[in-house]
Design an enzyme around this catalytic site. Sequence first.
Site, PDB file in Angstrom:
ATOM      1  N   ASN A 318      -9.681   3.389  -3.483  1.00  0.00           N
ATOM      2  CA  ASN A 318      -9.356   4.302  -2.490  1.00  0.00           C
ATOM      3  C   ASN A 318      -9.586   5.763  -3.263  1.00  0.00           C
ATOM      4  OD1 ASN A 318      -7.418   5.964  -1.405  1.00  0.00           O
ATOM      5  ND2 ASN A 318      -6.163   5.045  -1.403  1.00  0.00           N
ATOM      6  N   HIS A 349       2.562   6.464  -2.527  1.00  0.00           N
ATOM      7  CA  HIS A 349       2.572   5.108  -1.837  1.00  0.00           C
ATOM      8  C   HIS A 349       3.995   4.800  -0.956  1.00  0.00           C
ATOM      9  CE1 HIS A 349      -1.137   4.098  -3.625  1.00  0.00           C
ATOM     10  NE2 HIS A 349      -0.914   3.844  -2.775  1.00  0.00           N
TER      11      HIS A 349
END
Length: 495
Positions: A318, A349
């Site tokens: 990521n 998140h």
Amino acid sequence: QVNFVVCQLFALLAAIWFRTYLHSSKTSPFIRHVVATLLGLYLALFCFGWYALHFVIQSGISYYIMIIIGVENMHKYCFVFALGYLTVCQITRVYIFDYGQYSADFSGPMMIITQKITSLAFEIHDGMFRKNEDLTPSQRCLAVRRMPSLLEYLSYNCNFMGILAGPLCSYKDYITFIEGRSYQLQQSEANGKEDTKYEQTDPSPNIAVAQKLLICGLSLLFHMTITKTLPVEYNIDENFRATASWPVRLFYLYVSLMAARPKYYFAWTLADAINNAAGFGFRGYDKNGVTHWDLISNLRIQQIEFSTSFKMFLDNWNIQTALWLKRVCYERATFSPTIQTFILSAIWHGVYPGYYLTFLTGVLMTLAARAIRNNIRHYFVESPAVKLCYDIITWMATQVAISYTVVPFVLLSVKPSFTFYSSCYFCLHIASIMVLLVFPLKRTQKGSKKRESIQPVWSKKLEEENLLQKNSYSTTNNSFSQKEEITCRYQALKQ
């Protein structure tokens, strides 16, 4: 999930059409902005229904904040609003509608939009308020020197290439792509002398797109055939814990978490291919004239699977999110930047407790791994044979530590997460704390010098090929001359 895949495949076809028929040499930036935005909102509406209005609302209010607050403090207000709005939507989605489900939801694209809103706000603040000499080289290169129009802002946040799965890109890179401005990228030899210059002449992305689609196909095949036979939940199965030996449990922990990664490989690589198909994502030529289409790539699979340190794994997983965290938090934190960065990552998140358990564990693992690496690594790098053994041991330790850390991220809830950790007697938590008590965190001079020059044996060639790939930043802006753009990008790449 079916809607997501269908929309991404449609976006891939639309990207080819966009590059072919709405090329910057044939169409004005205004038309390209309008079409990219409308296609993006259409895909969002098709995939998420009227929940897609959240994308426009979040972007619209953030733009209004930028206009009325002013460049001195707008980055703070945009950061708090965008992250707060995202959190409210995540709380509503998780605890009211759909707890524990992995189905595609509207908060996923909002995570990417939140990154774009906050990063652009900081870039405008850097470019229009802070003094040039107060900026780091990367901040100087990314700084935006004029306020974007509403259309440019919506196009950046909601374009069809990145609205569903990203990846994050810098505002200047995106505007450069839309306006079709070319640049030259200077390559230098080790002695600092300039090498051959290569002019960007709209190279074809077809080979890069085909390669990435092949990776997507293999990842999807692996996910549909292997992943479901190795569920992460089996790590907390009572019978398995009672009957399996420690080596077996350790091995299953590793393979089950490895099997959980291909779905991310599929989604991120497909998103990268879509951007490339539209002509976006070209980083430049190397000294041999070979094209690189990895400007906004989100992962490097080989380096992930063969990571020999916690940091190496995080740097290649990521990637754009890691750069976002670095730019808006780590570089600007006044105290405990590592802890603040992990907390921000957890909040971004979502609101599942498992995310916070993972990232709090990640803080311990990162600090402990850094302490070990800085204090003992230089003792094992003199002999190639010893170095190889060290790399193998650190690879095994890294893979186990990563798997141990991210189990709550997959299990989501507190009870199963603590069931797993208690079945392991919190061994790596305790080991990390002991390491931090024994080894100093401050980098030693000798260890620092060794780290700059030594690479894992099996990744040395790959690291050399991707040398320019790490921390590659955009440099093109209306207020810079062509020469300044080249120099700025090259300095950032060197950094």
